[in-house]
Design a protein around this motif. Structure first.
Motif, mmCIF file in Angstrom:
data_model
loop_
_atom_site.group_PDB
_atom_site.id
_atom_site.type_symbol
_atom_site.label_atom_id
_atom_site.label_comp_id
_atom_site.label_asym_id
_atom_site.label_seq_id
_atom_site.Cartn_x
_atom_site.Cartn_y
_atom_site.Cartn_z
ATOM 1 N N MET A 84 -69.814 -52.027 -16.109
ATOM 2 C CA MET A 84 -69.812 -51.682 -17.537
ATOM 3 C C MET A 84 -70.702 -50.469 -17.752
ATOM 4 O O MET A 84 -71.863 -50.473 -17.385
ATOM 5 N N SER A 85 -70.172 -49.425 -18.334
ATOM 6 C CA SER A 85 -70.938 -48.201 -18.533
ATOM 7 C C SER A 85 -71.270 -48.038 -20.000
ATOM 8 O O SER A 85 -70.408 -48.163 -20.860
ATOM 9 N N GLN A 86 -72.539 -47.760 -20.295
ATOM 10 C CA GLN A 86 -72.943 -47.587 -21.677
ATOM 11 C C GLN A 86 -72.802 -46.138 -22.135
ATOM 12 O O GLN A 86 -72.465 -45.877 -23.285
ATOM 13 N N HIS A 87 -73.120 -45.208 -21.240
ATOM 14 C CA HIS A 87 -73.127 -43.812 -21.662
ATOM 15 C C HIS A 87 -72.550 -42.921 -20.585
ATOM 16 O O HIS A 87 -72.686 -43.192 -19.400
ATOM 17 N N ARG A 88 -71.951 -41.819 -21.003
ATOM 18 C CA ARG A 88 -71.505 -40.781 -20.095
ATOM 19 C C ARG A 88 -71.823 -39.452 -20.742
ATOM 20 O O ARG A 88 -71.546 -39.247 -21.917
ATOM 21 N N ASP A 89 -72.420 -38.547 -19.975
ATOM 22 C CA ASP A 89 -72.828 -37.264 -20.514
ATOM 23 C C ASP A 89 -71.604 -36.461 -20.944
ATOM 24 O O ASP A 89 -70.798 -36.071 -20.104
ATOM 25 N N PRO A 90 -71.417 -36.222 -22.228
ATOM 26 C CA PRO A 90 -70.244 -35.491 -22.683
ATOM 27 C C PRO A 90 -70.261 -34.030 -22.266
ATOM 28 O O PRO A 90 -69.244 -33.364 -22.294
ATOM 29 N N GLY A 91 -71.437 -33.526 -21.881
ATOM 30 C CA GLY A 91 -71.522 -32.121 -21.534
ATOM 31 C C GLY A 91 -71.560 -31.877 -20.044
ATOM 32 O O GLY A 91 -71.906 -30.786 -19.599
ATOM 33 N N ALA A 92 -71.227 -32.905 -19.224
ATOM 34 C CA ALA A 92 -71.290 -32.731 -17.778
ATOM 35 C C ALA A 92 -70.299 -31.680 -17.333
ATOM 36 O O ALA A 92 -69.167 -31.646 -17.771
ATOM 37 N N SER A 93 -70.725 -30.805 -16.453
ATOM 38 C CA SER A 93 -69.844 -29.763 -15.956
ATOM 39 C C SER A 93 -69.774 -29.807 -14.455
ATOM 40 O O SER A 93 -70.601 -30.412 -13.798
ATOM 41 N N GLY A 94 -68.773 -29.138 -13.883
ATOM 42 C CA GLY A 94 -68.590 -29.147 -12.452
ATOM 43 C C GLY A 94 -69.535 -28.192 -11.758
ATOM 44 O O GLY A 94 -70.316 -27.470 -12.364
ATOM 45 N N HIS A 95 -69.452 -28.184 -10.406
ATOM 46 C CA HIS A 95 -70.251 -27.271 -9.627
ATOM 47 C C HIS A 95 -69.763 -25.854 -9.861
ATOM 48 O O HIS A 95 -68.625 -25.601 -10.219
ATOM 49 N N PRO A 133 -65.985 -26.257 -5.254
ATOM 50 C CA PRO A 133 -64.968 -26.535 -6.272
ATOM 51 C C PRO A 133 -65.521 -27.385 -7.406
ATOM 52 O O PRO A 133 -66.385 -28.234 -7.210
ATOM 53 N N ALA A 134 -65.031 -27.122 -8.612
ATOM 54 C CA ALA A 134 -65.490 -27.864 -9.781
ATOM 55 C C ALA A 134 -65.031 -29.310 -9.702
ATOM 56 O O ALA A 134 -63.969 -29.619 -9.163
ATOM 57 N N LEU A 135 -65.855 -30.197 -10.217
ATOM 58 C CA LEU A 135 -65.480 -31.607 -10.240
ATOM 59 C C LEU A 135 -64.386 -31.836 -11.275
ATOM 60 O O LEU A 135 -64.458 -31.305 -12.381
ATOM 61 N N PRO A 136 -63.384 -32.644 -10.948
ATOM 62 C CA PRO A 136 -62.351 -32.950 -11.933
ATOM 63 C C PRO A 136 -62.901 -33.863 -13.012
ATOM 64 O O PRO A 136 -63.834 -34.629 -12.777
ATOM 65 N N ASP A 137 -62.354 -33.756 -14.219
ATOM 66 C CA ASP A 137 -62.750 -34.640 -15.318
ATOM 67 C C ASP A 137 -61.903 -35.898 -15.206
ATOM 68 O O ASP A 137 -60.771 -35.944 -15.688
ATOM 69 N N LEU A 138 -62.445 -36.919 -14.549
ATOM 70 C CA LEU A 138 -61.666 -38.106 -14.211
ATOM 71 C C LEU A 138 -61.766 -39.181 -15.286
ATOM 72 O O LEU A 138 -62.834 -39.363 -15.889
ATOM 73 N N PRO A 139 -60.693 -39.941 -15.496
ATOM 74 C CA PRO A 139 -60.782 -41.119 -16.372
ATOM 75 C C PRO A 139 -61.778 -42.118 -15.785
ATOM 76 O O PRO A 139 -61.907 -42.243 -14.557
#
Length: 257
Positions: A1-12, A17-23
């Motif tokens: 169970m996840s409470q928070h996820r950083d909405p501003g997270a960006s890839g490398h 290669p940039a990280l994909p925005d995964l579900p």
């Protein structure tokens, strides 16, 4: 169970290669795929079909193919997926290419067991420090680590470059521990205490509550009993089964949660 996820997270950036925005659901399944892939590699498998990997991971093959397509991994028709290559890809996406230092706070029965678990090292993590507020536990050695007082958290977190905090304290102490972890720069917390933590935006919390998992299993047991007509045991015995596995007595209200 996840409470928070950083909405501003960006890839490398740069050459990486940039990280994909995964579900979130895909992220939750990636460790299962990784576990299955490691098992396949250990038994000498160089390639694996989507059907075989899905079976090993306990999901259906269509879901697996969709999840891996988010990573840009599509396999080769008639061959399947390269096991070693897919392991490297998933480990990169999960950030396991570097061993992350973990601080464990609370060395009671659960904390003691977590501190002694050897499986963390093989999954990309290093228990770097143990903390407790109980003076009687400070100085105890567990799996080669000496338990430090929680007041030493800031110093040790800086020395060990702590990336993740694990809370295994009683519920009343968990929030103050979380506050201390956040104050020293920890932005990812695994919480075993049976409570919801309040943390700033940008701090990710995963909650593990064994009692909740047992209650969910209890629901499924209750539902199976109602579908098979087997009377329930305990205080709920004699209740009238309702659709979906709920119950009621005569004109009383349905029992819910």
């Amino acid at each position: 169970m996840s409470q928070h996820r950083d909405p501003g997270a960006s890839g490398h950036t740069g050459a990486v290669p940039a990280l994909p925005d995964l579900p979130e659901a895909t992220v939750a399944r990636l460790p299962e795929y990784l576990r299955a892939l490691h098992n396949l590699a250990e038994t000498g498998n160089d390639t694996v079909s989507s059907e075989a990997l899905a079976t090993a991971a306990g999901v259906n093959s269509a879901k697996l193919r969709k999840d891996l397509s988010h990573l840009g991994s599509y396999g080769t028709r008639g061959v399947g997926y390269d096991v070693a290559l897919l392991i490297d890809h998933i480990e990169y996406v999960l950030g396991l290419t570097q061993r992350r230092a973990v601080a464990l706070v609370g060395v009671g029965n659960l904390g003691h067991a977590l501190a002694g678990y050897a499986g963390f090292a093989s999954r990309g993590f290093r228990i770097a420090a143990l903390f407790d507020a109980d003076e009687s536990r400070v100085g105890e050695e567990i799996n080669g680590l000496v338990v430090r007082h929680i007041d030493d958290l800031a110093t040790i977190a800086a020395q060990e470059a702590i990336a993740i905090g694990v809370i295994a304290t009683p519920a009343p102490a968990a929030q103050s521990v979380a506050d201390r972890l956040v104050a020293v720069g920890v932005t990812s917390i695994l919480n075993f205490a049976p409570c919801v933590l309040s943390v700033p935006v940008g701090v990710d919390v995963r909650k593990v509550d064994l009692a909740i998992e047992l209650q969910i299993l209890s629901f499924h047991e209750h539902r199976k009993a109602s579908l098979t007509g087997i009377p329930a045991s305990g205080p709920a015995a004699g209740l009238t089964a309702l659709p979906g596995g709920l119950a009621a007595t005569g004109t009383q209200e349905a029992v819910g949660t």
